[in-house]
Design a protein around this motif. Structure first.
Motif, PDB file in Angstrom:
ATOM      1  N   TRP A 129      43.151  39.493  31.003  1.00 15.63           N
ATOM      2  CA  TRP A 129      41.842  39.710  30.843  1.00 15.63           C
ATOM      3  C   TRP A 129      41.245  38.604  29.529  1.00 15.63           C
ATOM      4  O   TRP A 129      40.446  37.973  29.902  1.00 15.63           O
ATOM      5  CB  TRP A 129      41.579  41.273  30.639  1.00 15.63           C
ATOM      6  N   LEU A 134      35.184  32.846  31.883  1.00 17.92           N
ATOM      7  CA  LEU A 134      34.005  33.477  32.453  1.00 17.92           C
ATOM      8  C   LEU A 134      33.413  32.695  33.700  1.00 17.92           C
ATOM      9  O   LEU A 134      33.537  31.472  33.807  1.00 17.92           O
ATOM     10  CB  LEU A 134      32.891  33.437  31.760  1.00 17.92           C
ATOM     11  N   SER A 153      35.433  37.434  35.888  1.00 17.26           N
ATOM     12  CA  SER A 153      36.161  36.356  35.441  1.00 17.26           C
ATOM     13  C   SER A 153      36.840  35.521  36.417  1.00 17.26           C
ATOM     14  O   SER A 153      36.661  35.562  37.435  1.00 17.26           O
ATOM     15  CB  SER A 153      37.303  36.831  34.553  1.00 17.26           C
ATOM     16  N   LEU A 190      36.694  34.609  27.907  1.00 22.80           N
ATOM     17  CA  LEU A 190      36.134  35.741  27.717  1.00 22.80           C
ATOM     18  C   LEU A 190      36.082  36.085  26.118  1.00 22.80           C
ATOM     19  O   LEU A 190      35.177  36.763  25.577  1.00 22.80           O
ATOM     20  CB  LEU A 190      36.549  36.949  28.631  1.00 22.80           C
TER      21      LEU A 190
END
Length: 343
Positions: A129, A134, A153, A190
């Motif tokens: 993650w 993005l 994502s 991110l």
């Protein structure tokens, strides 16, 4: 270098010990159709294999059991490919037939299928993650005071955040905000979203969004990405039926380790890409010194993003576990790639 006879005997001992969990004696080996040697000859070779470190003699037993070195040699040199049974193929294909749409649901289901098929603990590390970039941001108004921020994502992972919106903020403010964010931030890791907004986008918001301060205040928590990758388990109690884990102190130590999600995450991330088998003390975690782990990485659109595998005793059916884990990782990769490409 082991002789052909020693190789046959080592292979037979590992197979029998995996099946019975009982030390294997020379007489029982001599009764196998594929071992045409006398008990005395087998006994001599077993002694030699023990001296070489491939076998060990449990206390108060005349038989032998494979050592960690013996299992390692068996996995690296003696295994033949396992052909999936019809039931195994059906179990693996059930992941795709479940028709799940959310990535987290797919990963949870893969963990359930893996533990059910193997009777071991399954473990699946979710996609990276924090390292993901993005792909898209959406803001969906719920009413005059609330909206849902949706962050997607490049790996297809979706995060939803409910935010409170100041009454002065209009739909036009939200639309312009979304356009600016997607125009300027797509492809940004991110973990760097909040920093880039503060450093680069505030001036643009001031120019194009009437109530930009209220909007940024509402979105602030959504972009504060500190969340670690998730670790999913299934079948933890399966270990309790294994003879090796009847010692409550041992099983308690193992369960406590499984609860240390950050350590498990770090350990799984350290595993090599592709298929990997770690045996006993190779795991470098004291609680897992009686365990073996078979893992395989899975990918989205060709990029490795996570790991799945099984944890069981060193007395593991390696041939079957390797094939099942490898096959499920490939099906999971295909399913997640399809979800990502069709999103």
């Amino acid at each position: 270098m082991l002789t052909e006879r020693q190789l046959l005997i080592l292979h037979a001992i590992v197979d029998d010990y995996v099946r019975t969990a009982e030390p294997v004696g020379s007489r029982s080996i001599s009764k196998r159709d594929d071992i045409p040697f006398s008990p005395a000859t087998i006994r001599n070779d077993m002694s030699d294999l023990e001296e070489l470190g491939f076998l060990e003699k449990p206390h108060s037993s005349a038989g032998r059991a494979p050592s960690q070195q013996g299992y390692r040699y068996y996995v690296d040199h003696l295994l033949s490919p396992h052909r999936l049974t019809g039931a195994e193929r059906a179990g693996i294909s059930s992941l795709a037939s479940a028709r799940l749409q959310a990535m987290e649901e797919v990963i949870q289901e893969s963990a359930r299928i893996l533990s059910e098929m193997t009777s071991y603990v399954s473990i699946v590390l979710g996609p990276e993650w924090l390292e993901a970039k993005l792909r898209n941001i959406q803001i969906v108004p719920m009413n005059d005071h609330k909206a849902i921020v949706i962050i997607v994502s490049e790996t297809g992972h979706v995060e939803n955040h409910l935010v409170h919106i100041d009454e002065a903020v209009t739909l036009s403010d939200l639309e312009r905000t979304v356009n600016l964010l997607n125009e300027r931030l797509v492809g940004t890791p991110l973990v760097h979203l909040q920093g880039r907004i503060s450093a680069e986008l505030v001036k643009l918001f001031k120019q194009h969004v009437a109530n930009y301060k209220q909007v940024l205040k509402a979105l602030n928590d959504s972009f504060n990405v500190t969340k670690a990758d998730k670790v999913f388990y299934s079948g933890k109690t399966n270990l309790m039926i294994q003879p090796e884990f009847q010692d409550m102190n041992k099983i308690r130590s193992l369960f406590n380790m499984l609860e240390e999600e950050s350590l498990m995450h770090q350990w799984l991330r350290s595993q090599n890409n592709g298929l990997h088998v770690s045996i006993g003390a190779e795991n470098e975690i004291e609680a897992f010194e009686s365990c073996s782990l078979v893992t395989a990485t899975y990918a989205i659109d060709g990029r490795h993003v996570g790991t799945l595998g099984v944890i069981g005793p060193t007395r593991m059916e390696y041939r079957r576990m390797i094939k099942v884990v490898d096959s499920l990782s490939k099906d999971l990769s295909k399913l997640l790639t399809d979800l990502y490409q069709n999103d």
